[in-house]
Design an enzyme around this catalytic site. Structure first.
Site, PDB file in Angstrom:
ATOM      1  N   GLN A  67       0.889  -1.646   0.083  1.00  0.00           N
ATOM      2  CA  GLN A  67      -0.675  -0.003   0.021  1.00  0.00           C
ATOM      3  C   GLN A  67       0.943   1.226   0.368  1.00  0.00           C
ATOM      4  O   GLN A  67       2.302   1.033   0.543  1.00  0.00           O
ATOM      5  CB  GLN A  67      -1.276   0.210   1.256  1.00  0.00           C
ATOM      6  CG  GLN A  67      -1.395  -1.121   1.434  1.00  0.00           C
ATOM      7  CD  GLN A  67      -1.662  -2.334   1.830  1.00  0.00           C
ATOM      8  OE1 GLN A  67      -0.595  -2.162   1.944  1.00  0.00           O
ATOM      9  NE2 GLN A  67      -2.253  -3.715   2.101  1.00  0.00           N
ATOM     10  N   GLY A  75       8.529 -13.156  -3.091  1.00  0.00           N
ATOM     11  CA  GLY A  75       7.891 -13.796  -1.502  1.00  0.00           C
ATOM     12  C   GLY A  75       6.370 -12.703  -1.290  1.00  0.00           C
ATOM     13  O   GLY A  75       5.816 -12.406  -3.120  1.00  0.00           O
ATOM     14  N   TRP A  76       5.948 -12.371  -0.812  1.00  0.00           N
ATOM     15  CA  TRP A  76       4.572 -11.887  -0.248  1.00  0.00           C
ATOM     16  C   TRP A  76       4.264 -10.641  -0.738  1.00  0.00           C
ATOM     17  O   TRP A  76       5.607  -9.891  -0.229  1.00  0.00           O
ATOM     18  CB  TRP A  76       4.024 -12.343   0.839  1.00  0.00           C
ATOM     19  CG  TRP A  76       3.882 -13.523   1.327  1.00  0.00           C
ATOM     20  CD1 TRP A  76       3.597 -14.842   1.764  1.00  0.00           C
ATOM     21  CD2 TRP A  76       2.438 -14.106   0.380  1.00  0.00           C
ATOM     22  NE1 TRP A  76       2.763 -15.769   1.706  1.00  0.00           N
ATOM     23  CE2 TRP A  76       1.796 -15.266   0.992  1.00  0.00           C
ATOM     24  CE3 TRP A  76       1.735 -13.736  -0.022  1.00  0.00           C
ATOM     25  CZ2 TRP A  76       0.860 -16.455   0.265  1.00  0.00           C
ATOM     26  CZ3 TRP A  76       0.455 -14.760  -1.039  1.00  0.00           C
ATOM     27  CH2 TRP A  76      -0.253 -16.210  -0.401  1.00  0.00           C
ATOM     28  N   GLU A 124      -7.134   0.092   7.266  1.00  0.00           N
ATOM     29  CA  GLU A 124      -6.109  -0.487   7.624  1.00  0.00           C
ATOM     30  C   GLU A 124      -6.158  -0.732   8.912  1.00  0.00           C
ATOM     31  O   GLU A 124      -5.753   0.368   9.370  1.00  0.00           O
ATOM     32  CB  GLU A 124      -5.464  -1.316   7.241  1.00  0.00           C
ATOM     33  CG  GLU A 124      -4.807  -1.446   5.646  1.00  0.00           C
ATOM     34  CD  GLU A 124      -3.917  -2.592   5.232  1.00  0.00           C
ATOM     35  OE1 GLU A 124      -4.059  -3.912   5.338  1.00  0.00           O
ATOM     36  OE2 GLU A 124      -3.143  -1.551   5.466  1.00  0.00           O
ATOM     37  N   HIS A 125      -6.774  -1.776  10.252  1.00  0.00           N
ATOM     38  CA  HIS A 125      -6.433  -1.467  11.099  1.00  0.00           C
ATOM     39  C   HIS A 125      -7.370  -0.797  12.727  1.00  0.00           C
ATOM     40  O   HIS A 125      -6.782  -0.386  13.652  1.00  0.00           O
ATOM     41  CB  HIS A 125      -4.692  -1.743  11.696  1.00  0.00           C
ATOM     42  CG  HIS A 125      -4.033  -2.709  10.746  1.00  0.00           C
ATOM     43  ND1 HIS A 125      -3.666  -4.289  10.399  1.00  0.00           N
ATOM     44  CD2 HIS A 125      -3.565  -2.304   9.955  1.00  0.00           C
ATOM     45  CE1 HIS A 125      -3.369  -4.215   9.798  1.00  0.00           C
ATOM     46  NE2 HIS A 125      -3.079  -3.524   9.374  1.00  0.00           N
ATOM     47  N   TYR A 151      -5.155  -6.029  14.235  1.00  0.00           N
ATOM     48  CA  TYR A 151      -4.625  -7.535  14.605  1.00  0.00           C
ATOM     49  C   TYR A 151      -5.174  -7.434  15.796  1.00  0.00           C
ATOM     50  O   TYR A 151      -4.520  -8.852  16.358  1.00  0.00           O
ATOM     51  CB  TYR A 151      -2.956  -7.558  14.144  1.00  0.00           C
ATOM     52  CG  TYR A 151      -2.812  -7.834  12.986  1.00  0.00           C
ATOM     53  CD1 TYR A 151      -3.601  -7.353  11.637  1.00  0.00           C
ATOM     54  CD2 TYR A 151      -1.437  -7.306  12.619  1.00  0.00           C
ATOM     55  CE1 TYR A 151      -2.964  -8.279  10.547  1.00  0.00           C
ATOM     56  CE2 TYR A 151      -1.111  -7.630  10.996  1.00  0.00           C
ATOM     57  CZ  TYR A 151      -1.615  -7.448  10.113  1.00  0.00           C
ATOM     58  OH  TYR A 151      -1.934  -7.343   8.355  1.00  0.00           O
ATOM     59  N   GLN A 165      -1.750  -9.657  -2.881  1.00  0.00           N
ATOM     60  CA  GLN A 165      -3.297  -9.866  -2.654  1.00  0.00           C
ATOM     61  C   GLN A 165      -4.092  -9.841  -3.688  1.00  0.00           C
ATOM     62  O   GLN A 165      -5.226  -9.862  -3.102  1.00  0.00           O
ATOM     63  CB  GLN A 165      -2.604 -10.170  -1.288  1.00  0.00           C
ATOM     64  CG  GLN A 165      -1.708 -11.220  -0.448  1.00  0.00           C
ATOM     65  CD  GLN A 165      -1.195 -10.586   0.737  1.00  0.00           C
ATOM     66  OE1 GLN A 165      -2.047  -9.821   1.363  1.00  0.00           O
ATOM     67  NE2 GLN A 165      -0.916 -11.706   2.082  1.00  0.00           N
ATOM     68  N   GLU A 168      -7.459  -4.738   6.249  1.00  0.00           N
ATOM     69  CA  GLU A 168      -7.169  -5.704   7.433  1.00  0.00           C
ATOM     70  C   GLU A 168      -8.465  -5.225   8.683  1.00  0.00           C
ATOM     71  O   GLU A 168      -8.137  -4.006   9.017  1.00  0.00           O
ATOM     72  CB  GLU A 168      -5.949  -5.573   7.050  1.00  0.00           C
ATOM     73  CG  GLU A 168      -5.370  -7.051   6.587  1.00  0.00           C
ATOM     74  CD  GLU A 168      -3.732  -7.185   6.862  1.00  0.00           C
ATOM     75  OE1 GLU A 168      -3.156  -6.126   7.866  1.00  0.00           O
ATOM     76  OE2 GLU A 168      -3.267  -7.701   5.634  1.00  0.00           O
TER      77      GLU A 168
END
Length: 575
Positions: free
Chosen positions: A146, A165-166, A451-452, A476, A187, A473
């Site tokens: 992002q 990687g991711w 996010e979050h 967490y 993603q 997301e």
């Protein structure tokens, strides 16, 4: 004559304003002073590669450092390998992308992270360039997540959107790629008004709006959402250099467009001389000086730096441009709103990072005033490439990042982030309830990342809103189910369309969860009224990781399978 304190203050402000205007007039016609963090590179400059490498050495892993840079390439051929790190913008200074040409590479890699994980490759961008990759089989690697963007590029080769990687999301617009885009582990990704030979790959949520040659396949069998034409668009303003002068180009408002804006006989826009801008620098400008320049009729060009803002910057003149170079960061210092936009026509706010401080702000960015009712349909306000954060570089608190009261606002590539790591990233420290609240009608969002945040992350109260791509997301870190209850409901949905809304459209919404501190089950990812005019489609809930027996129970209201023991749950439509 005796003067009271208010009179003295007003007189001083008047003289400060006059002095600022006089200084501004004194430098009219000269090259602007962009300050030490803007590097303007001539074609063939013998020091260019060294300067680029020096910046990258500090910024490759500088996720939360205080450095900000813009690398500007004048028209011509540049034989360079440009590696782009944190808080770095690379841009050509031509009026067209083909005028500043890079032969070599333009890359964002993730070697600084274990396993080449690019999920933290934030805050970097490239614009207005032609790039001929001469390495790695004519392929550039742009592994980002992002807060990053590619605009007005001509890539004369291929692009990989991962580095082995991711990687977790990005944005490309108004660009041509002669070869193949390989999305790899991405993603999610948002593409608008772009063209390529082929798009290859896809994970959970890939969105194509106004794109030529989108990949075949449809949701849910393929993770692709295709919208043939962009309903309303204005490309982002950009700086360019011509005939020994600087200008800002303001591209025109367009509707129902497919493909890029800069090929053929397309209309380019309005050229505004740099003399009509106040070139702001963090070592000398405050909210007071910036407001004085705005009141005098100036646009604002923020150069790279960290600006201490102790009162709102007020943008009230129609058609004002506020343009950032090199991720200028506007930091609230006293629990204040950082920027307020009046309910007027045609504002363009672009390329800024808004940061909360320890003292809680009610909002960081406000668009319009409560109760705004003006019709801006013929000349909307646009928000481009806006980031907000609470925590990460410093502890920060903010009730809501962005509140939109005005109607007909268009937002593009917004990342509103309550930090999940870095300074202050704890449940009781970087408090932040909401990312975005929309009260205005007819508001459109392309590529909205939120996010979050700790309550509803996005709340839509206005009518006829439209969202094309949403990524979020959940937080967490709720410490327990009890401490993250929404009345009798477990947890807060990420995306909330208010119960009274009659018309709303949202396409391609992804909500993910990673509950690290407790076995949390959120009852639903998305809440919306069940009424014919509220249409949501192509929705996904994903459980990335977390405590055992944690996850999301439903995708939309009571629809969709749980993601508690499974990884993903897709929902085609609410109808």
């Amino acid at each position: 004559m005796l003067l009271n304190a208010n009179t003295v203050s007003n007189l001083l402000m008047r003289y400060v304003t006059i002095a600022i205007i006089c200084v501004s007039h004194a430098v009219a016609g000269e090259h602007p002073d962009f300050g030490p963090n803007v590097r303007v590179l001539e074609p063939g400059s013998p020091d260019a590669q060294r300067e680029i490498d020096s910046i990258f050495a500090t910024q490759e892993s500088g996720e939360f450092n205080a450095n900000r840079y813009a690398i500007l390439l004048k028209p011509g051929r540049h034989d360079l390998n440009i590696h782009v790190g944190f808080y770095t913008q690379v841009a050509g200074l031509g009026s067209e992308p083909g005028q500043a040409q890079v032969f070599g590479t333009l890359e964002s890699r993730a070697a600084w992270k274990k396993n080449n994980n690019a999920t933290c490759n934030f805050w970097r961008s490239a614009e207005n360039l032609a790039v001929t990759p001469t390495l790695d089989s004519n392929t550039s690697t742009w592994a980002v997540s992002q807060g990053a963007w590619l605009r007005r590029l001509h890539i004369k080769g291929n692009i990989n959107l991962w580095d082995g990687g991711w990687s977790s999301g990005g944005f490309i617009a108004d660009s041509v790629i002669d070869g193949v885009i390989n999305s790899g582990s991405q993603q999610q990704w948002f593409s608008r008004n772009a063209a390529w030979e082929k798009w290859q790959g896809g994970n959970w949520n890939m969105v194509f709006v106004g794109v030529e040659n989108p990949p075949p396949g449809e949701w849910p069998a393929q993770p692709y959402t295709v919208i043939d034409r962009t309903p309303i668009v204005r490309e982002k303003p950009y700086l360019f250099f011509e005939n020994d002068n600087y200008f800002v180009m303001v591209p025109p408002l367009q509707r129902d467009r497919r493909g890029v804006s800069w090929t053929g006989d397309a209309q380019r826009g309005e050229r505004i001389p740099i003399e009509r801008f106040h070139v702001a620098r963090s070592d000398r400008d405050t909210a007071v000086t910036i407001n004085a320049q705005l009141e005098s009729g100036k646009h604002i060009l923020f150069t790279p730096g960290n600006y201490q803002i102790d009162q709102p910057i007020n943008v009230s003149r129609p058609d004002t441009i506020v343009l950032g170079l090199g991720y200028p960061t506007l930091m609230a210092t006293s629990g204040n709103v950082i920027m307020r936009l009046a309910d007027v026509d045609g504002l363009k706010i672009a390329g800024l990072l808004f940061e909360a401080s320890e003292k809680e702000s009610p909002n960081l960015l406000e668009v319009g005033e409560p109760g705004s009712t003006a019709d801006h349909s013929k000349n909307p306000t646009f928000l481009f490439d806006i980031s907000c954060r609470a925590g990460g570089a410093q502890n920060g608190r903010c009730r809501t990042f962005v509140t939109i009261h005005s109607s007909h606002v268009v937002g593009e590539n917004l990342w509103l982030w309550r930090a999940d790591h870095g300074a202050g990233a704890k449940w009781d420290s970087n408090r932040n309830a909401h990312g975005l609240i929309v009260n205005g009608d007819d508001v459109t969002m392309y590529a909205l990342f939120v996010e979050h945040c700790q309550e509803y992350q996005t709340i839509w109260n206005g009518e006829r809103g439209r969202v094309y791509f949403y990524q979020s997301e959940m937080p967490y870190d709720p410490p327990s189910v009890k401490e993250w209850m929404n009345g009798s409901v477990r947890g807060f949905a990420s995306y909330k369309v208010a119960d009274h809304v009659k018309n709303h459209e949202a396409i391609a919404l992804g909500v993910y969860c990673v509950f690290l501190d407790a076995a949390i089950i959120a009852d639903t990812a998305i809440e919306a009224p069940q009424t014919p005019g509220v249409r949501l489609r192509n929705m996904i809930a994903v459980r990335l990781n977390g405590k055992p027996e944690s996850g999301i129970n439903r995708v939309l209201n009571d629809l969709g399978e749980p993601v508690i023991h499974s990884k993903t749950s897709k929902l085609l439509s609410n109808k």
